[in-house]
Design a protein around this motif. Structure first.
Motif, PDB file in Angstrom:
ATOM      1  N   ALA A 172      34.842  53.878  30.284  1.00 40.21           N
ATOM      2  CA  ALA A 172      33.430  53.555  30.070  1.00 40.21           C
ATOM      3  C   ALA A 172      32.732  53.445  31.401  1.00 40.21           C
ATOM      4  O   ALA A 172      33.292  52.950  32.380  1.00 40.21           O
ATOM      5  N   PRO A 173      31.487  53.908  31.474  1.00 43.97           N
ATOM      6  CA  PRO A 173      30.733  53.795  32.723  1.00 43.97           C
ATOM      7  C   PRO A 173      30.707  52.382  33.268  1.00 43.97           C
ATOM      8  O   PRO A 173      30.831  52.162  34.451  1.00 43.97           O
ATOM      9  N   ASN A 174      30.557  51.395  32.405  1.00 42.04           N
ATOM     10  CA  ASN A 174      30.549  50.008  32.852  1.00 42.04           C
ATOM     11  C   ASN A 174      30.988  49.151  31.690  1.00 42.04           C
ATOM     12  O   ASN A 174      30.262  49.005  30.725  1.00 42.04           O
ATOM     13  N   SER A 175      32.168  48.603  31.750  1.00 43.26           N
ATOM     14  CA  SER A 175      32.737  47.889  30.611  1.00 43.26           C
ATOM     15  C   SER A 175      33.222  46.528  31.049  1.00 43.26           C
ATOM     16  O   SER A 175      33.773  46.366  32.131  1.00 43.26           O
ATOM     17  N   ASN A 176      33.018  45.540  30.182  1.00 43.37           N
ATOM     18  CA  ASN A 176      33.407  44.176  30.496  1.00 43.37           C
ATOM     19  C   ASN A 176      34.834  43.835  30.103  1.00 43.37           C
ATOM     20  O   ASN A 176      35.290  42.728  30.306  1.00 43.37           O
ATOM     21  N   SER A 177      35.539  44.770  29.452  1.00 44.79           N
ATOM     22  CA  SER A 177      36.900  44.487  29.038  1.00 44.79           C
ATOM     23  C   SER A 177      37.782  45.687  29.327  1.00 44.79           C
ATOM     24  O   SER A 177      37.320  46.792  29.578  1.00 44.79           O
ATOM     25  N   SER A 178      39.080  45.476  29.279  1.00 46.78           N
ATOM     26  CA  SER A 178      40.027  46.532  29.601  1.00 46.78           C
ATOM     27  C   SER A 178      40.031  47.606  28.534  1.00 46.78           C
ATOM     28  O   SER A 178      39.876  47.311  27.343  1.00 46.78           O
ATOM     29  N   PRO A 179      40.238  48.865  28.934  1.00 48.25           N
ATOM     30  CA  PRO A 179      40.286  49.937  27.951  1.00 48.25           C
ATOM     31  C   PRO A 179      41.527  49.834  27.088  1.00 48.25           C
ATOM     32  O   PRO A 179      42.552  49.298  27.515  1.00 48.25           O
ATOM     33  N   PRO A 180      41.468  50.311  25.856  1.00 46.15           N
ATOM     34  CA  PRO A 180      42.619  50.277  24.975  1.00 46.15           C
ATOM     35  C   PRO A 180      43.660  51.291  25.419  1.00 46.15           C
ATOM     36  O   PRO A 180      43.398  52.163  26.243  1.00 46.15           O
ATOM     37  N   SER A 181      44.845  51.178  24.860  1.00 42.83           N
ATOM     38  CA  SER A 181      45.897  52.137  25.173  1.00 42.83           C
ATOM     39  C   SER A 181      45.572  53.487  24.578  1.00 42.83           C
ATOM     40  O   SER A 181      44.765  53.610  23.655  1.00 42.83           O
ATOM     41  N   LEU A 230      26.684  61.242  34.481  1.00 40.00           N
ATOM     42  CA  LEU A 230      26.433  60.227  35.505  1.00 40.00           C
ATOM     43  C   LEU A 230      26.899  60.699  36.879  1.00 40.00           C
ATOM     44  O   LEU A 230      26.242  60.448  37.899  1.00 40.00           O
ATOM     45  N   THR A 231      28.033  61.406  36.907  1.00 43.21           N
ATOM     46  CA  THR A 231      28.541  61.914  38.182  1.00 43.21           C
ATOM     47  C   THR A 231      27.638  63.002  38.741  1.00 43.21           C
ATOM     48  O   THR A 231      27.273  62.988  39.927  1.00 43.21           O
ATOM     49  N   SER A 232      27.258  63.947  37.888  1.00 42.49           N
ATOM     50  CA  SER A 232      26.432  65.067  38.354  1.00 42.49           C
ATOM     51  C   SER A 232      25.050  64.612  38.796  1.00 42.49           C
ATOM     52  O   SER A 232      24.449  65.205  39.694  1.00 42.49           O
ATOM     53  N   ALA A 233      24.533  63.556  38.159  1.00 39.59           N
ATOM     54  CA  ALA A 233      23.203  63.051  38.507  1.00 39.59           C
ATOM     55  C   ALA A 233      23.247  61.994  39.601  1.00 39.59           C
ATOM     56  O   ALA A 233      22.208  61.448  39.969  1.00 39.59           O
ATOM     57  N   ALA A 234      24.455  61.697  40.102  1.00 37.36           N
ATOM     58  CA  ALA A 234      24.635  60.683  41.152  1.00 37.36           C
ATOM     59  C   ALA A 234      24.039  59.343  40.731  1.00 37.36           C
ATOM     60  O   ALA A 234      23.378  58.652  41.520  1.00 37.36           O
ATOM     61  N   LEU A 235      24.273  58.976  39.466  1.00 38.67           N
ATOM     62  CA  LEU A 235      23.762  57.715  38.934  1.00 38.67           C
ATOM     63  C   LEU A 235      24.902  56.697  38.826  1.00 38.67           C
ATOM     64  O   LEU A 235      26.045  57.071  38.566  1.00 38.67           O
ATOM     65  N   PRO A 236      24.610  55.423  38.994  1.00 35.94           N
ATOM     66  CA  PRO A 236      25.667  54.406  38.917  1.00 35.94           C
ATOM     67  C   PRO A 236      26.178  54.224  37.495  1.00 35.94           C
ATOM     68  O   PRO A 236      25.473  54.478  36.521  1.00 35.94           O
ATOM     69  N   SER A 237      27.418  53.773  37.384  1.00 35.81           N
ATOM     70  CA  SER A 237      28.016  53.564  36.062  1.00 35.81           C
ATOM     71  C   SER A 237      27.275  52.491  35.268  1.00 35.81           C
ATOM     72  O   SER A 237      27.347  52.463  34.044  1.00 35.81           O
ATOM     73  N   SER A 238      26.533  51.619  35.951  1.00 35.63           N
ATOM     74  CA  SER A 238      25.808  50.548  35.266  1.00 35.63           C
ATOM     75  C   SER A 238      24.666  51.065  34.402  1.00 35.63           C
ATOM     76  O   SER A 238      24.073  50.306  33.637  1.00 35.63           O
ATOM     77  N   CYS A 239      24.360  52.362  34.503  1.00 33.44           N
ATOM     78  CA  CYS A 239      23.319  52.937  33.635  1.00 33.44           C
ATOM     79  C   CYS A 239      23.705  52.830  32.162  1.00 33.44           C
ATOM     80  O   CYS A 239      22.838  52.751  31.295  1.00 33.44           O
ATOM     81  N   VAL A 240      25.013  52.866  31.895  1.00 31.86           N
ATOM     82  CA  VAL A 240      25.515  52.734  30.516  1.00 31.86           C
ATOM     83  C   VAL A 240      26.582  51.655  30.512  1.00 31.86           C
ATOM     84  O   VAL A 240      27.666  51.834  31.085  1.00 31.86           O
ATOM     85  N   SER A 241      26.276  50.528  29.893  1.00 30.28           N
ATOM     86  CA  SER A 241      27.204  49.399  29.837  1.00 30.28           C
ATOM     87  C   SER A 241      27.671  49.174  28.410  1.00 30.28           C
ATOM     88  O   SER A 241      26.941  49.444  27.456  1.00 30.28           O
ATOM     89  N   MET A 242      28.888  48.675  28.277  1.00 34.45           N
ATOM     90  CA  MET A 242      29.455  48.378  26.973  1.00 34.45           C
ATOM     91  C   MET A 242      29.613  46.872  26.807  1.00 34.45           C
ATOM     92  O   MET A 242      29.984  46.172  27.749  1.00 34.45           O
TER      93      MET A 242
END
Length: 333
Positions: free
Chosen positions: A231-240, A257-269
């Motif tokens: 996830a671009p910005n996630s508050n918990s660990s990813p599942p297996s 997000l990578t191609s646009a040079a935008l921070p991962s915080s643009c999309v938070s979970m």
């Protein structure tokens, strides 16, 4: 809460809707935070949480989303936004009218204020918008809200965070809604996420944008992200890897997000809890219809049966205020 019908005739079926209109606000100077319950503060930036939905009807999931906090802190204001023109949903027979939905949203706003979990819960508005896409809503809301603030001699930057469910996040990054063109989708989303130009900046229109962001509630704790596409910005660990199937949308988000040079915080979970994410407006409507159908049978046939119990579960999926409104107005039967 009932809206003044004479002042809202323009919202009746068959009418031409306003592009954007604030129907109700917790105070006349919304979205400006108030000082001493009277005077507006003059912040450099106003961070607004936007819950855009069809609210047919508002549920505990809507309340949980609206009551959530920013990943980095609180919001300054919150907006419950009804879209009268949705890219996927049309008004159907038996649905609540737009006026009825707005009235239920106002009840939900009062529930939000009662929760009092965040200061911004006391700075809430209910509005209607006639724009089907998030990209269009972002641009329109920023423009009109900045005009409203300028009329109060205030010049803060307006920062919008749209909070939505996982299914809506997938649609936001689906080329289907951008003429089936990934290039057009990336260009539109660049305008949504990219920060606005600073005064005196030499940034071009192609480089600047609205500076809006997305906060998404997981459908379940294991719904996002896939380990190979974090996830671009996630508050918990990813599942297996065994828990989640590969989903191309996760890769699309990361690629964008990578191609646009935008921070991962643009999309938070965020997680809003199983009790909230398992609730849906369609289940509420289904339960009401089931309860109504059982009402035509004899008490001996229905009372205490599994069907009877399931039909009453909808009452636990909405707040007390919304439940009373639905019953008093005989909705969804």
């Amino acid at each position: 809460m009932v809206l003044n019908s004479s002042s809202l005739q323009h919202l009746r079926p068959g009418s031409i809707y306003p592009t954007f209109e604030i129907i109700w606000g917790s105070h006349p100077l919304w979205p400006t935070p108030l000082l001493n319950d009277a005077l507006p503060s003059a912040p450099d930036r106003i961070r607004i949480l936007v819950l855009d939905s069809s609210f047919n009807p508002p549920t505990l999931a809507h309340l949980a989303l609206a009551n959530s906090n920013r990943p980095e802190g609180d919001y300054d204001a919150k907006l419950l936004l009804l879209s009268v023109r949705n890219a996927d949903k049309e008004l159907k027979p038996g649905d609540a009218t737009h006026v009825q939905r707005l009235e239920m949203m106002m009840e939900l706003a009062e529930d939000l204020r009662d929760a009092n979990d965040h200061e911004s819960n006391n700075n809430v508005a209910v509005a209607i918008i006639d724009e089907p896409t998030f990209v269009g809503k972002s641009k329109l809301l920023r423009t009109l809200l900045k005009e409203k603030l300028r009329a109060m001699s205030l010049m803060p930057e307006v920062e919008l965070t749209f909070i939505l469910g996982f299914d809506t996040l997938e649609r936001l990054f689906d080329t289907k809604y951008y003429e089936s063109s990934e290039e057009k989708m990336f260009k539109a989303l660049q305008g949504f996420f990219a920060p606005p130009p600073n005064p005196g900046s030499s940034a071009t229109n192609d480089e600047s944008g609205d500076g809006s962001s997305i906060v998404c509630a997981r459908r379940s704790p294991s719904s996002y992200p896939h380990p190979s596409h974090p996830a671009p910005n996630s508050n918990s660990s990813p599942p297996s890897s065994a828990e989640v199937p590969v989903n191309s949308h996760h890769q699309t988000i990361s690629t964008f997000l990578t191609s646009a040079a935008l921070p991962s915080s643009c999309v938070s979970m965020i997680d809003i809890g199983k009790d909230a994410w398992s609730v849906s407006s369609s289940e509420v409507r289904k339960g009401i219809r089931m309860e109504s159908d059982l009402g035509t049978k004899s008490i001996e046939e229905s009372e205490g049966s599994d069907v009877d119990k399931r039909s009453r579960q909808w009452r636990e999926m909405v707040t007390g205020r919304v439940r009373r409104y639905i019953i008093d107005n005989g909705l969804y039967k």
